[in-house]
Scaffold this active site. Structure first.
Site, PDB file in Angstrom:
ATOM      1  N   ARG A   1     -66.469 104.238  19.143  1.00 58.53           N
ATOM      2  CA  ARG A   1     -65.408 104.627  18.232  1.00 58.53           C
ATOM      3  C   ARG A   1     -64.027 104.355  18.806  1.00 58.53           C
ATOM      4  NH1 ARG A   1     -64.349 103.604  13.872  1.00 58.53           N
ATOM      5  NH2 ARG A   1     -66.552 104.033  13.464  1.00 58.53           N
TER       6      ARG A   1
ATOM      7  N   LYS B   1     -40.922 103.079  15.147  1.00 53.51           N
ATOM      8  CA  LYS B   1     -41.678 103.784  14.105  1.00 53.51           C
ATOM      9  C   LYS B   1     -43.168 103.536  14.341  1.00 53.51           C
ATOM     10  CE  LYS B   1     -37.877 103.424  10.825  1.00 53.51           C
ATOM     11  NZ  LYS B   1     -37.377 102.835   9.561  1.00 53.51           N
TER      12      LYS B   1
ATOM     13  N   LYS C   1     -26.972 104.206  16.780  1.00 50.82           N
ATOM     14  CA  LYS C   1     -27.190 104.188  15.338  1.00 50.82           C
ATOM     15  C   LYS C   1     -26.021 104.882  14.632  1.00 50.82           C
ATOM     16  CE  LYS C   1     -30.580 102.870  13.772  1.00 50.82           C
ATOM     17  NZ  LYS C   1     -31.908 103.493  13.646  1.00 50.82           N
TER      18      LYS C   1
ATOM     19  N   GLU D   1     -25.274  99.780  15.604  1.00 49.38           N
ATOM     20  CA  GLU D   1     -25.516  99.572  14.177  1.00 49.38           C
ATOM     21  C   GLU D   1     -24.200  99.524  13.422  1.00 49.38           C
ATOM     22  OE1 GLU D   1     -27.124 102.379  10.592  1.00 49.38           O
ATOM     23  OE2 GLU D   1     -28.421 102.228  12.356  1.00 49.38           O
TER      24      GLU D   1
ATOM     25  N   ASP E   1     -27.121  96.705   9.116  1.00 49.32           N
ATOM     26  CA  ASP E   1     -28.049  97.628   8.472  1.00 49.32           C
ATOM     27  C   ASP E   1     -27.832  97.713   6.967  1.00 49.32           C
ATOM     28  OD1 ASP E   1     -30.156  99.668   8.768  1.00 49.32           O
ATOM     29  OD2 ASP E   1     -28.614 101.029   8.036  1.00 49.32           O
TER      30      ASP E   1
END
Length: 285
Positions: free
Chosen positions: A102, A137, A169, A202, A224
């Site tokens: 597995r 992410k 950011k 950003e 962005d």
């Protein structure tokens, strides 16, 4: 050559933690039903078309659990595979094969799904200079494998974590009090702490791009959520001074248009957070 984050320690720690999670004190299904001396063999069956990833990891997982297992790899990471192909053959103690099964499949199915998507999207933008890049992410405690899979699929890894690059950011800029304050504060901090890290910032509009160019002191500028016309103008303003990265809501449908704006990189969180796993199974024979 493997990326720097794929250390022996990192791989061993991941495999040990994954086995502890899945097996705990014992795989009682296998231990109770299969005689200890029973041996057998199994094939890794590919049941989808795509790019295989995690085959090298699979061998390591099998041999970590039971060094006596014999693993014959029939494909290598990055190979194109199709339905009906056999990825590997494992031979040895039957219970060991089942206890390892597995973890091998969970890793390979997801890694191959990521590599397959990355490869497909990368092929779409080969006529441009843009390179497809991943993000943070990722699945907690599985980032190592997800970023490895992006590389196998032909993509580029962005920073691995918060510690190996400064990325300013929009929230960093807003909390710092502006673009100048964020950049200059970061440079001061890096110098004071003797850290040799790249800085990316950003930008949300052309005015912010202009501010970054006035302040300088960065390595890469993120564009962005800009529309195509604004992005092309931003790329022209920046020229060759800094590398550019397009980010924000980019999909397979918009990818080519973004790449044709002239950016150096395109980051897509979907490479790792929304991928469909490749169908792979392990069958005794």
């Amino acid at each position: 050559m493997k990326p720097s984050y794929l250390t022996e320690e990192a791989l061993s720690t991941f495999i040990s933690a994954a086995f502890a999670e899945d097996i705990g004190p014992g795989d009682y299904s296998s231990l109770s039903s299969i005689p200890e001396e029973k041996t057998g063999q199994a094939r890794l069956l590919i049941k989808d078309d795509g790019i295989i990833a995690g085959i090298e990891l699979a061998e390591r997982i099998f041999k970590t659990f039971d060094p006596r297992l014999q693993v014959e790899l029939l494909v290598k990471d990055g190979d194109e595979v199709k339905y009906g192909d056999i990825g590997l053959i494992v031979k040895g103690a039957s219970a060991s094969i089942l206890s390892s099964e597995r973890l091998v499949l969970n890793c390979m199915q997801r890694m191959s799904g990521i590599a397959t998507l990355t490869h497909r999207l990368t092929e779409k933008i080969l006529h441009t200079k843009a390179r497809l890049m991943d993000t943070r992410k990722t699945t907690p405690n599985f980032r190592l494998m997800e970023k490895w899979a992006v590389l196998i699929g032909g993509g580029v890894n962005h920073r691995f974590a918060l510690y190996d690059m400064v990325m300013l950011k929009d929230n960093h800029v807003d909390f710092a009090g502006g673009i100048r304050q964020a950049i200059e504060g970061s440079r001061t901090y890096l110098k004071a702490n003797k850290l040799d890290l790249k800085i990316e910032i950003e930008t949300r509009n052309l005015d912010e791009v202009k501010q970054v160019l006035e302040v300088g002191g960065v390595d890469q500028i993120m564009l962005d959520n800009m529309d195509y016309a604004t992005m092309r103008e931003a790329v022209a303003m920046i020229g060759e001074q800094y590398k550019t990265e397009a980010s924000g809501g980019i999909t397979e449908d918009t990818l080519v248009d973004v790449a044709e704006c002239g950016v150096d990189y395109i980051s897509m969180g979907a490479l790792t957070h929304s991928v469909k796993s490749l169908d792979i199974s392990l069958k005794a024979f």
